[in-house]
Design an enzyme around this catalytic site. Structure first.
Site, PDB file in Angstrom:
ATOM      1  N   GLU A  48      32.104  41.921  31.690  1.00 48.38           N
ATOM      2  CA  GLU A  48      32.804  41.259  30.987  1.00 48.38           C
ATOM      3  C   GLU A  48      32.731  41.800  29.526  1.00 48.38           C
ATOM      4  O   GLU A  48      32.580  40.926  28.423  1.00 48.38           O
ATOM      5  CB  GLU A  48      32.470  39.811  31.035  1.00 48.38           C
ATOM      6  CG  GLU A  48      32.880  39.412  32.554  1.00 48.38           C
ATOM      7  CD  GLU A  48      32.513  37.977  32.966  1.00 48.38           C
ATOM      8  OE1 GLU A  48      32.335  37.047  31.521  1.00 48.38           O
ATOM      9  OE2 GLU A  48      32.437  37.421  33.889  1.00 48.38           O
ATOM     10  N   ASP A  71      37.869  34.713  44.465  1.00 48.19           N
ATOM     11  CA  ASP A  71      38.085  33.593  44.829  1.00 48.19           C
ATOM     12  C   ASP A  71      39.537  32.926  44.516  1.00 48.19           C
ATOM     13  O   ASP A  71      40.206  33.512  43.558  1.00 48.19           O
ATOM     14  CB  ASP A  71      37.155  32.255  44.395  1.00 48.19           C
ATOM     15  CG  ASP A  71      36.775  32.303  43.244  1.00 48.19           C
ATOM     16  OD1 ASP A  71      37.342  32.853  42.235  1.00 48.19           O
ATOM     17  OD2 ASP A  71      35.463  31.866  42.663  1.00 48.19           O
ATOM     18  N   GLU A 105      34.369  39.499  42.775  1.00 42.09           N
ATOM     19  CA  GLU A 105      34.205  37.998  42.617  1.00 42.09           C
ATOM     20  C   GLU A 105      35.628  37.211  42.999  1.00 42.09           C
ATOM     21  O   GLU A 105      35.648  36.204  42.468  1.00 42.09           O
ATOM     22  CB  GLU A 105      33.782  37.485  41.173  1.00 42.09           C
ATOM     23  CG  GLU A 105      32.622  38.598  40.722  1.00 42.09           C
ATOM     24  CD  GLU A 105      32.209  37.854  39.398  1.00 42.09           C
ATOM     25  OE1 GLU A 105      32.685  36.943  38.877  1.00 42.09           O
ATOM     26  OE2 GLU A 105      31.387  38.845  38.646  1.00 42.09           O
ATOM     27  N   ASN A 128      31.913  46.044  35.491  1.00 45.30           N
ATOM     28  CA  ASN A 128      32.243  44.592  36.069  1.00 45.30           C
ATOM     29  C   ASN A 128      33.091  43.970  34.859  1.00 45.30           C
ATOM     30  O   ASN A 128      32.854  43.478  33.957  1.00 45.30           O
ATOM     31  CB  ASN A 128      31.348  43.674  36.608  1.00 45.30           C
ATOM     32  CG  ASN A 128      31.924  42.486  37.651  1.00 45.30           C
ATOM     33  OD1 ASN A 128      32.794  42.989  38.394  1.00 45.30           O
ATOM     34  ND2 ASN A 128      31.339  41.304  37.251  1.00 45.30           N
ATOM     35  N   HIS A 177      39.086  36.406  39.923  1.00 45.20           N
ATOM     36  CA  HIS A 177      39.138  35.122  40.192  1.00 45.20           C
ATOM     37  C   HIS A 177      40.626  34.357  40.004  1.00 45.20           C
ATOM     38  O   HIS A 177      41.250  34.482  39.000  1.00 45.20           O
ATOM     39  CB  HIS A 177      38.280  34.449  38.866  1.00 45.20           C
ATOM     40  CG  HIS A 177      36.932  34.565  39.158  1.00 45.20           C
ATOM     41  ND1 HIS A 177      36.149  34.195  40.168  1.00 45.20           N
ATOM     42  CD2 HIS A 177      35.814  35.538  38.338  1.00 45.20           C
ATOM     43  CE1 HIS A 177      35.014  34.622  40.035  1.00 45.20           C
ATOM     44  NE2 HIS A 177      34.723  35.284  39.227  1.00 45.20           N
TER      45      HIS A 177
END
Ligand code: 9MR
Length: 369
Positions: free
Chosen positions: A167, A275, A273, A209, A245
């Site tokens: 990030e 979701d 990641e 990432n 996300h």
């Protein structure tokens, strides 16, 4: 023939027919001889030539009933959700705590899973001793290099891949995110950290990432520009992670095109990641829309040859970061709180199954060199 014999022959004939019928049905509906729904995600993914992984929560791995069995059965890669972050490993300077990280690495080895190390350079979950004082570039660089060496060194040969950078791109799409790291180390940060990581474990795959850079946007343009420059400068970087996300706004515009442009730089790409947060309590329509988003992500990855895998950020609604950080939202994962599959699980599995057919056909059609 006696009446008894006739009955026996008829009975055996009928039994044979039923057995044959079963065999045909099972063959039609399965990969490798098991009925639909009973094939673990990791097998469907392997057939489609990708990994499927999940974030793992330390306390759940320790003692939540059923968690370990599900984790072993369904997933081929694991990422520690928190256990390898700086505040978890070194809350007090020089006192290292490895318990949860070691436990996960052992579990992964026992269950033939690849570990994605997460994460070495991040602005969050840093210990106070690091954030609560001023640093010179030289001193902070030394601390970061030592951290990378210590953590990667401990797991050399056991953690296959590292989110070295996490990030770093500013949300505005202009430059680096403001943080301890970028404030003190500036533009040297990414190349230096990646070079230290390569030294620490030359065999590990090194990733950047990134969050909220999944579709085509100003932020992902900035991310792309930076990654491209690193590759051009010969900085060691093997792959790029897209966190994904999501919520019911859906998969962002240009998601697949974005994966492709990074892959075209010669890098692996991964969904790291995934979701899909819902408003809670969710209804059937929301669960169905969620299922479709999970399937879309799987299909996009499977269409990109350099997409190495998909990791979900937790696999059960019982252990997910969403409710704690987004009040009113939740139910974001594949399994419900009782570890039973939701529509999202079935749609995701189905997309992997379809992808396995498509990918193996494509691989068969590729002439060997
Ligand atoms: O899931 C993690 C949660 O348990 C932590 O409290 C949180 C702290 O910042 O970090 C969560 O994981 C993050 C991941 O490490 C990096 N990308 C964003 C994830 C969700 O915040």
């Amino acid at each position: 023939m006696t009446r008894r014999r006739v009955l026996t022959v008829l009975f055996l004939g009928a039994a044979l027919c039923v057995a044959l019928l079963f065999a045909v049905v099972i063959r039609e509906t399965s990969v490798g001889g098991e009925p639909n729904g009973d094939v673990p995600l990791r097998r469907l993914a392997a057939d489609a030539r990708i990994d499927v992984g999940t974030a793992v929560r330390g306390p759940a791995l320790r003692d939540y009933p059923g968690y370990r069995a599900e984790l072993a059965r369904e997933f081929s890669t694991v990422t520690p959700e928190n256990a390898m972050k700086w505040d978890a490993i070194e809350p007090v300077r020089g006192r290292l705590r490895w318990t949860d990280a070691d436990a996960l690495v052992r579990f992964a080895r026992a269950n033939d899973q690849l570990v994605r190390g997460h994460t070495l350079v991040w602005h969050n979950q840093l210990p106070r001793w690091l954030t609560g004082r001023e640093w010179s570039a030289e001193a902070l660089g030394r601390v970061l290099r030592d951290h990378i060496r210590t953590v990667m060194g401990r797991y050399r040969g056991r953690v296959a891949e590292w989110d070295v950078l996490n990030e770093l791109t500013a949300d505005s799409g202009k430059g680096l995110r403001t943080s301890l790291w970028s404030d003190v180390l500036g533009e040297d940060l990414a190349p230096k950290a990646l070079r230290w990581a390569r030294e620490a474990d030359p065999d590990a795959e090194l990733y950047w990432n990134e969050i909220a850079a999944d579709g085509l946007s100003r932020k992902s343009d900035e991310f792309y520009r930076r990654v491209k420059a690193l590759v051009a400068d010969g900085v060691p970087l093997d792959g790029v992670g897209f966190q994904a996300h999501f919520n019911l706004d859906g998969v962002p515009k240009g998601f697949e095109a974005n994966l492709r442009r990074f892959a075209d730089l010669g890098l692996d790409v991964r969904i790291t990641e995934l979701d899909v947060a819902l408003e809670v309590p969710a209804d059937d329509a929301a669960r169905k829309a969620q299922a479709d988003i999970y399937a879309q992500v799987a299909r996009a990855c499977l269409r990109v040859p350099r997409c190495a895998g998909i990791t979900v950020w937790g696999f059960t609604d019982r252990f997910s970061w969403i409710p704690a950080s987004q009040p009113g939202a939740g139910e974001a994962t594949l399994l419900d709180r009782g570890l039973d599959p939701k529509p999202a699980y079935r749609a995701f599995a189905e997309a992997l199954r379809a992808g396995s057919v498509a990918r193996s056909t494509a691989a068969d059609a590729t002439p060997s060199p």
